[in-house]
Design an enzyme around this catalytic site. Sequence first.
Site, mmCIF file in Angstrom:
data_model
loop_
_atom_site.group_PDB
_atom_site.id
_atom_site.type_symbol
_atom_site.label_atom_id
_atom_site.label_comp_id
_atom_site.label_asym_id
_atom_site.label_seq_id
_atom_site.Cartn_x
_atom_site.Cartn_y
_atom_site.Cartn_z
ATOM 1 N N GLY A 1 0.808 -1.223 0.000
ATOM 2 C CA GLY A 1 0.000 0.000 0.000
ATOM 3 C C GLY A 1 0.830 1.256 0.000
ATOM 4 O O GLY A 1 0.533 2.217 -0.669
ATOM 5 N N CYS A 2 1.910 1.283 0.765
ATOM 6 C CA CYS A 2 2.774 2.467 0.723
ATOM 7 C C CYS A 2 4.211 2.038 0.804
ATOM 8 O O CYS A 2 4.564 1.164 1.578
ATOM 9 C CB CYS A 2 2.473 3.425 1.869
ATOM 10 S SG CYS A 2 3.579 4.858 1.804
ATOM 11 N N ALA A 3 5.030 2.663 0.002
ATOM 12 C CA ALA A 3 6.431 2.252 -0.093
ATOM 13 C C ALA A 3 7.245 2.751 1.083
ATOM 14 O O ALA A 3 8.398 2.406 1.228
ATOM 15 C CB ALA A 3 7.031 2.746 -1.395
ATOM 16 N N ILE B 1 -0.461 0.406 5.744
ATOM 17 C CA ILE B 1 -0.596 1.783 5.250
ATOM 18 C C ILE B 1 0.732 2.520 5.257
ATOM 19 O O ILE B 1 1.142 3.094 4.257
ATOM 20 C CB ILE B 1 -1.628 2.564 6.111
ATOM 21 C CG1 ILE B 1 -2.990 1.868 6.071
ATOM 22 C CG2 ILE B 1 -1.736 4.000 5.634
ATOM 23 C CD1 ILE B 1 -3.648 1.813 4.702
#
Lengths: 296, 296
Positions: free
Chosen positions: A120-122, B56
Amino acid sequence: MQLATGLDLEDFLIAPDPSAPRLTRAVEGLDQTGAPTALAVVEERPLTIYLNAQEIVTAMTIGDYPEYLALGFLKNQGMLLADDVVTGVDYDEELETVVVRTRRKTSYEEKLKKKTRTSGCAVGTVFGDMMEGLEGVTLPAGELRTSWLYALSAKINRTPSLYLEAGAIHGTVLCRQDRPLVYMEDVGRHNAVDKIAGWMVQTGEGAADKILYTTGRLTSEMVIKTAMMGIPVLASRSGFTAWGVEIARQVGLTLIGRMRGQRFVCLSGAERLVWDADPSAVPEEERKHRRKSAAE
Amino acid sequence: MQLATGLDLEDFLIAPDPSAPRLTRAVEGLDQTGAPTALAVVEERPLTIYLNAQEIVTAMTIGDYPEYLALGFLKNQGMLLADDVVTGVDYDEELETVVVRTRRKTSYEEKLKKKTRTSGCAVGTVFGDMMEGLEGVTLPAGELRTSWLYALSAKINRTPSLYLEAGAIHGTVLCRQDRPLVYMEDVGRHNAVDKIAGWMVQTGEGAADKILYTTGRLTSEMVIKTAMMGIPVLASRSGFTAWGVEIARQVGLTLIGRMRGQRFVCLSGAERLVWDADPSAVPEEERKHRRKSAAE
C-alpha cells in the site's frame, strides 16, 4: 591556536540565494499589537519523483535544485545503484515532476511493484531498503580536527541564508576540513541532504574526505542518508535520537551533536577526533547568529 | 489585566512523562574537552500501521500511545471517515505494528490498492486525499483571546517534558481557552499531532472550542491536519511556510506563529482575535524555558 573563522563566500561551490524570488514570498498579517506586518515566508511545493515509468514519492520542497533532489533521494534510498547509468533527469515545473531515467530498468522498480501490491505504501518498503542498503557499508578512516568543527560552525552560522531571511527552514552543508562547499536549504532537512547527494552524484565528488553539517536533529534517517552517501562525519547543532546513535556506531560514523559555540558532544566514532582546538578560546555565538527554534 | 500563567499539572488530562523509562536512554560519549559524558537521548522506533488487512505506512515514533497514533494518522489522512465504525485497535509491541479494524472495509483500501498498483507509494496519493478531504471543511467561528495565547505559551514552556529532559523532540498541545489539556511529544511533529487526533477520536472530544499549540513549523501538513481535526486555531513558536498560510486562509483557520514572550504574528483568521492582553505586560521568556534549536 588561531581558528579560521573568516567568512568568504567565494569558498562556496553552492551558497544559499536568499534573494531568489521563487523561494520566499512576502505575506501580510498582524503582529501582537494588532498592527499590520509583512513577513518573508519560505515557499513549499509538492515535487513528484519518478524513476523511469515508476512514480516513487511526492516530496514537499522549497523548489530549488529539483534535479539534485530527485537524484539524491533515489541514491539515498538505494533505488539508484552504483552501476545504474542515468540517461536523463527531466524536471517539469508546471507538472511539478522530475523523471530520472536509467539505461536499464532498475531492479528497484520490479521490487517496488511486487511489494506495493501487498503493502500500500512504499514508505515501509523504502525504509527497509535503506537498512538493507547499509549492510556492508564501511566508512573510511580519517581525522576530524576539532578546529574544523568550530570553524565550520562559525562560518555556516554567518553565511547569508534563507534561514536568516525567513526562518522555518533547515540547512545542510557539505564540507571539507574547515571549508563549507555546498550549502543547501529546504523545508525538510532530508530534502536538503538529498540535494547534496544529488550534487555529488552529478559531479562525481568523492565522500571520503567530507563532513556533513546539518541544522537538523540526528535521527536514524539523517544517519542512514549520510552513511549511504559514504560520508564519515555528521555534525549538527541539534540533538540525537537513540536509534540514530545506534546506527552511527554500527557503520562507524562520527556523530557530533549539540554543537553551539564552545560546546559539542560526540556519541559515535570519537576515534577520528583530533583535539587541536582549545574550546575556551572559541567565541560564544553572537545572539543574532544563534539559530532559534524557528526552524523546528 | 492579570495573565493566568500559574502552572498546575492537574490541569492536564495527559501530560508528558519525562521519567518514562521506555522513552529515553542514557548514552555515553565525549564532550568538547574529550571528557566522558552521558546524555539522555530520546528513543525512535518504527511503527507500522495497518487498516484492516492493508499495510498503510511505517512511522518513526518515540513509541508512546501507538493506538492513538494509528487512529489519528488514519483520521487525519481521511482514511477513516466519520461513519466508519472502529471495532478494534491492536498494538503488538514485539512486531511494532498497530492494526486498526473497522466494521466495513473502508473505501480507502480499494482506492489505495488501485492507486498503488500504478503509483508505487501512497505518499502522493495520501497527500492528494488530504487535500480532497479539505474540500467542504469549514471551521467554526469563535473568539481567541490574546491573553489565552500568552498564558498557554507560559504554561507549556514550563511544563516538565521530554524536550526539557532530552531535547530533539517536538511537542503538540491540545488546549481550551488558557488551559492545556493534552500534551503529546514525538520525534516527528506530525506524530504528536496524530496522537492528539487519535485521543479525540477515542474520547469523542469536540474540536470547535479547541486551540492546537505546536513547537513545530506551520507547514502545509500541520495546517491540513489541524483543519482535518476541525480545530479552528493553530499556534506555534516557530515560523510559517507560504503554502501553510495559503491553506489556512482557504479553510478559515487562525494561524499564529513566531509566538515568543511578548511577540507573535497572525497570518490568517485574525477575525477570531480578541485583544484583551497588553503585550508589554507579558514577561519575556526565561532563558531556561526558551526552546533552543535542539528540536530542529
